[in-house]
Scaffold this motif. Sequence first.
Motif, PDB file in Angstrom:
ATOM      1  N   THR A  88     -45.440  13.650  48.061  1.00  0.00           N
ATOM      2  CA  THR A  88     -45.246  12.418  47.307  1.00  0.00           C
ATOM      3  C   THR A  88     -46.140  12.659  45.884  1.00  0.00           C
ATOM      4  O   THR A  88     -45.398  12.159  44.729  1.00  0.00           O
ATOM      5  CB  THR A  88     -45.908  11.261  47.945  1.00  0.00           C
ATOM      6  OG1 THR A  88     -45.120  11.145  49.150  1.00  0.00           O
ATOM      7  CG2 THR A  88     -45.498  10.252  47.164  1.00  0.00           C
ATOM      8  N   LYS A  89     -47.143  12.821  45.838  1.00  0.00           N
ATOM      9  CA  LYS A  89     -48.041  13.374  44.891  1.00  0.00           C
ATOM     10  C   LYS A  89     -47.486  14.073  43.664  1.00  0.00           C
ATOM     11  O   LYS A  89     -47.354  13.818  42.480  1.00  0.00           O
ATOM     12  CB  LYS A  89     -49.493  13.678  44.931  1.00  0.00           C
ATOM     13  CG  LYS A  89     -50.465  13.577  43.860  1.00  0.00           C
ATOM     14  CD  LYS A  89     -51.887  14.217  44.329  1.00  0.00           C
ATOM     15  CE  LYS A  89     -52.593  14.117  43.009  1.00  0.00           C
ATOM     16  NZ  LYS A  89     -52.214  15.046  42.048  1.00  0.00           N
ATOM     17  N   ARG A  90     -47.053  15.477  44.127  1.00  0.00           N
ATOM     18  CA  ARG A  90     -46.320  16.487  43.326  1.00  0.00           C
ATOM     19  C   ARG A  90     -45.136  15.908  42.662  1.00  0.00           C
ATOM     20  O   ARG A  90     -44.915  16.546  41.634  1.00  0.00           O
ATOM     21  CB  ARG A  90     -46.404  17.547  44.044  1.00  0.00           C
ATOM     22  CG  ARG A  90     -47.960  18.178  44.483  1.00  0.00           C
ATOM     23  CD  ARG A  90     -47.862  19.526  45.049  1.00  0.00           C
ATOM     24  NE  ARG A  90     -47.541  20.638  44.340  1.00  0.00           N
ATOM     25  CZ  ARG A  90     -47.278  21.854  44.766  1.00  0.00           C
ATOM     26  NH1 ARG A  90     -47.595  22.119  46.049  1.00  0.00           N
ATOM     27  NH2 ARG A  90     -46.996  22.609  43.894  1.00  0.00           N
ATOM     28  N   LEU A  91     -44.415  15.234  43.563  1.00  0.00           N
ATOM     29  CA  LEU A  91     -43.019  14.801  42.830  1.00  0.00           C
ATOM     30  C   LEU A  91     -43.332  13.733  41.838  1.00  0.00           C
ATOM     31  O   LEU A  91     -42.673  13.601  40.628  1.00  0.00           O
ATOM     32  CB  LEU A  91     -42.278  14.013  43.986  1.00  0.00           C
ATOM     33  CG  LEU A  91     -41.723  15.206  44.896  1.00  0.00           C
ATOM     34  CD1 LEU A  91     -41.015  14.477  46.195  1.00  0.00           C
ATOM     35  CD2 LEU A  91     -40.345  15.941  44.376  1.00  0.00           C
ATOM     36  N   LYS A  92     -44.129  12.854  41.966  1.00  0.00           N
ATOM     37  CA  LYS A  92     -44.857  11.765  40.900  1.00  0.00           C
ATOM     38  C   LYS A  92     -45.291  12.598  39.723  1.00  0.00           C
ATOM     39  O   LYS A  92     -45.067  12.071  38.760  1.00  0.00           O
ATOM     40  CB  LYS A  92     -45.647  10.665  41.548  1.00  0.00           C
ATOM     41  CG  LYS A  92     -44.929   9.958  42.488  1.00  0.00           C
ATOM     42  CD  LYS A  92     -45.760   8.682  43.093  1.00  0.00           C
ATOM     43  CE  LYS A  92     -44.990   7.559  43.929  1.00  0.00           C
ATOM     44  NZ  LYS A  92     -45.809   6.382  43.992  1.00  0.00           N
ATOM     45  N   ASP A  93     -46.119  13.417  40.129  1.00  0.00           N
ATOM     46  CA  ASP A  93     -46.363  14.377  38.876  1.00  0.00           C
ATOM     47  C   ASP A  93     -45.501  15.021  37.865  1.00  0.00           C
ATOM     48  O   ASP A  93     -45.707  15.067  36.715  1.00  0.00           O
ATOM     49  CB  ASP A  93     -47.549  15.277  39.423  1.00  0.00           C
ATOM     50  CG  ASP A  93     -48.696  14.769  39.896  1.00  0.00           C
ATOM     51  OD1 ASP A  93     -49.276  13.624  39.568  1.00  0.00           O
ATOM     52  OD2 ASP A  93     -49.570  15.744  40.425  1.00  0.00           O
ATOM     53  N   LEU A  94     -44.099  14.976  38.462  1.00  0.00           N
ATOM     54  CA  LEU A  94     -43.128  15.809  37.840  1.00  0.00           C
ATOM     55  C   LEU A  94     -42.346  14.638  37.287  1.00  0.00           C
ATOM     56  O   LEU A  94     -41.238  14.705  36.661  1.00  0.00           O
ATOM     57  CB  LEU A  94     -42.115  16.259  38.892  1.00  0.00           C
ATOM     58  CG  LEU A  94     -42.799  17.687  39.371  1.00  0.00           C
ATOM     59  CD1 LEU A  94     -41.947  18.281  40.661  1.00  0.00           C
ATOM     60  CD2 LEU A  94     -42.989  18.698  38.331  1.00  0.00           C
ATOM     61  N   GLY A  95     -42.930  13.248  37.577  1.00  0.00           N
ATOM     62  CA  GLY A  95     -42.296  12.150  36.716  1.00  0.00           C
ATOM     63  C   GLY A  95     -40.945  11.472  37.470  1.00  0.00           C
ATOM     64  O   GLY A  95     -40.288  10.838  36.844  1.00  0.00           O
ATOM     65  N   ILE A  96     -41.104  11.621  38.769  1.00  0.00           N
ATOM     66  CA  ILE A  96     -40.209  11.142  39.700  1.00  0.00           C
ATOM     67  C   ILE A  96     -40.744   9.895  40.269  1.00  0.00           C
ATOM     68  O   ILE A  96     -41.492  10.324  41.378  1.00  0.00           O
ATOM     69  CB  ILE A  96     -39.488  12.037  40.633  1.00  0.00           C
ATOM     70  CG1 ILE A  96     -38.891  13.294  39.920  1.00  0.00           C
ATOM     71  CG2 ILE A  96     -38.499  11.713  41.399  1.00  0.00           C
ATOM     72  CD1 ILE A  96     -38.708  14.422  40.832  1.00  0.00           C
ATOM     73  N   GLU A  97     -40.460   8.935  40.056  1.00  0.00           N
ATOM     74  CA  GLU A  97     -41.123   7.481  40.489  1.00  0.00           C
ATOM     75  C   GLU A  97     -40.401   6.905  41.591  1.00  0.00           C
ATOM     76  O   GLU A  97     -40.940   6.290  42.573  1.00  0.00           O
ATOM     77  CB  GLU A  97     -41.445   6.563  39.505  1.00  0.00           C
ATOM     78  CG  GLU A  97     -42.519   7.069  38.273  1.00  0.00           C
ATOM     79  CD  GLU A  97     -43.668   7.206  38.799  1.00  0.00           C
ATOM     80  OE1 GLU A  97     -44.085   6.502  39.658  1.00  0.00           O
ATOM     81  OE2 GLU A  97     -44.477   8.186  38.180  1.00  0.00           O
ATOM     82  N   ASN A  98     -39.254   6.974  41.668  1.00  0.00           N
ATOM     83  CA  ASN A  98     -38.423   6.287  42.450  1.00  0.00           C
ATOM     84  C   ASN A  98     -38.245   7.183  43.731  1.00  0.00           C
ATOM     85  O   ASN A  98     -37.343   7.858  44.132  1.00  0.00           O
ATOM     86  CB  ASN A  98     -36.897   5.763  41.974  1.00  0.00           C
ATOM     87  CG  ASN A  98     -36.278   5.072  43.102  1.00  0.00           C
ATOM     88  OD1 ASN A  98     -36.972   4.584  44.173  1.00  0.00           O
ATOM     89  ND2 ASN A  98     -34.829   4.984  43.058  1.00  0.00           N
ATOM     90  N   LEU A  99     -38.999   6.998  44.689  1.00  0.00           N
ATOM     91  CA  LEU A  99     -39.165   7.818  46.053  1.00  0.00           C
ATOM     92  C   LEU A  99     -38.701   6.914  47.177  1.00  0.00           C
ATOM     93  O   LEU A  99     -39.002   7.305  48.400  1.00  0.00           O
ATOM     94  CB  LEU A  99     -40.384   8.556  46.418  1.00  0.00           C
ATOM     95  CG  LEU A  99     -40.749   9.480  45.152  1.00  0.00           C
ATOM     96  CD1 LEU A  99     -42.138  10.034  45.466  1.00  0.00           C
ATOM     97  CD2 LEU A  99     -39.757  10.635  45.153  1.00  0.00           C
TER      98      LEU A  99
END
Length: 625
Positions: free
Chosen positions: A81-92
């Motif tokens: 989750t953290k690494r996806l958000k670090d890539l700018g993906i907020e809607n998980l």
Amino acid sequence: MIDDPFYKSIEESLLPKNCEFSDEQRDVILYSNNANIVAGPGSGKTTVLIAKAAYLLKREQKRTKGICIITHTNVAVDEITKRLKDLGIENLSYPNFIGTIHEFFNHFFAKKAYKELFPDKQYHFIDDEIYIEKFCEEFEYNKPEWYSFPPPTSKMKESYLYITPGDKIILNGDIKLSYKESVLRTLLKLLNKGLLRHNDSLSFTQWYLTKHKDNILKAFSERFSYLLLDEAQDTNHYQYNLLNTLVKSSSIVFQKFGDPYQALYNIHDDNGDAWEPSKESEIELKEISKSSRFGEPIAKILRTTCIRKYESLKSNPLIESASPQLIVFDDPLTIEDHFINIIEEFALTKESFRNSENKIAIVGAEHQAIKKYIPKYIKAKQEKTLTTGIARLCYGKIIEGFLNSLYIVEELKIPEEIFSYSKNYLKKKIASELLNEKKNLALVVIEIWNNQGLLTELEELKLIEVYKALNSSFNIIADEGSDYKLVMRKLKVELKSVFLQSGIDSNKKGDEKTVYYGTVHSVKGETHKATLILDTDLIENPFGEDKGVFSSNYIIFNYLMGNYTNLNELDVIKRNATLKALKLAYVALSRPTHIAAVAINKENFIDLEKEIDMAEKAGWQVSII
């Protein structure tokens, strides 16, 4: 070269400057059909899975379908989750799902099944440890009059409830007929109180999926385009069959990531592994076989020290791993000091080894076996402390403690929706909305760190006040005299175990004399700089006439030396022992970057001189102590 802006932006964000994904990694990221992805140790599996998820989410962000990512631990969920958000993906969130396999079955099926079968009850999915305590209490009221033994908890993990088409609940499992009905009555009493195990979650999922199969399969196909299963080798047969039922004959692409050579889930029974890519010939096999973790001396061992020959495993030429170490001993109490001497000598000549902050580890098959070599060893709950950070783990334990209090503290009146809160959801809610409680929890964690995992009486009182504040924030009504003693007692053990299992203290990180001790299971997924696997007795068919006792490291001596034998050529007893020994050794010896070591008791050798010569010719450094 890939001319795709989504792919390139992900690659640049996840990898060091001027680095690219390998051909194997890129092939997996871009592959769009069902696949088994076999990723060797240190091959970047998690990074590739995150890259694939990010690529799908960015590419399909305007589509109505989501992706489903299932893993096995909260630590892995947090990392993804953290690494996806670090890539700018907020809607998980919806239509996506990222969670543990337990959360997945609970969220989509088990909760709904329970409400359908017990419409007037509240459900609580609780940890096995707490469930066992509740089981023991309840069994006392349901046991046969003649029964004078401790409650039969040893078989609880292998027992499952089965719900018939007529909604009758029966018990499946290896439990003696003389008290099986008493165990079932106990389980039903707990069900009526709303207390469910992880196994019950699967049983309820099976019933709900069977009853509403067509509607569920349709809904899943409409919601998800991909199902990505992380650490597929840790999935049991029940879970794996349920997942396959969900995706069979659907449009969902099912991709499984893992290393089947590290499958330890069924190591103590003969059921075999649930995920066996070599037997799924109808599904495309993809490999990520180059390891960045270790050099050729370690890779050479691993290619034959595994359940199937792993010829495609590649080493990292930039890492100067030492020759593997074979320690032949008489006295098990001499092993630790000798291993430390080997490490200290190597550290004098290798700066990269000296500067590494990875663990030095001594591991065995079981806790009791380790104690034979290290009398000071204390069994502690397994945690991957160096990967996640001790402070972060302590914070997670405290959040778990609050969730456990909902089940343990009996005076609480709790709104029903609170029981659907996961640890991850609660952490996010505290971080975003309850800043004062977050600050106070952080202060407690700092004191726990300063006290090396000890929850002092003062910090315990502070923590209870925070729990009470959380109760108020979540509209939980509590009596003034609510008793948190059991919650705090459990939490103290959990917090101390984090430090014990880390094998380090906060002032000696990286010290060559600081050694971690634990089971092979406890280090799965970690990276060490040096690892020693201890010799252990493996007992097969203990009550049969053909009982076999084998040295865990000597039984695979030829495999360690590069001589692979097909397991099917061995008799059943020896095959079962060899299979276990190979799995344990592969997991242990794939942890280190620099030093892989094996200890074997001198008395286990048949022809010591000849076998020492064989080891030296195979590139092993042999020491006899």
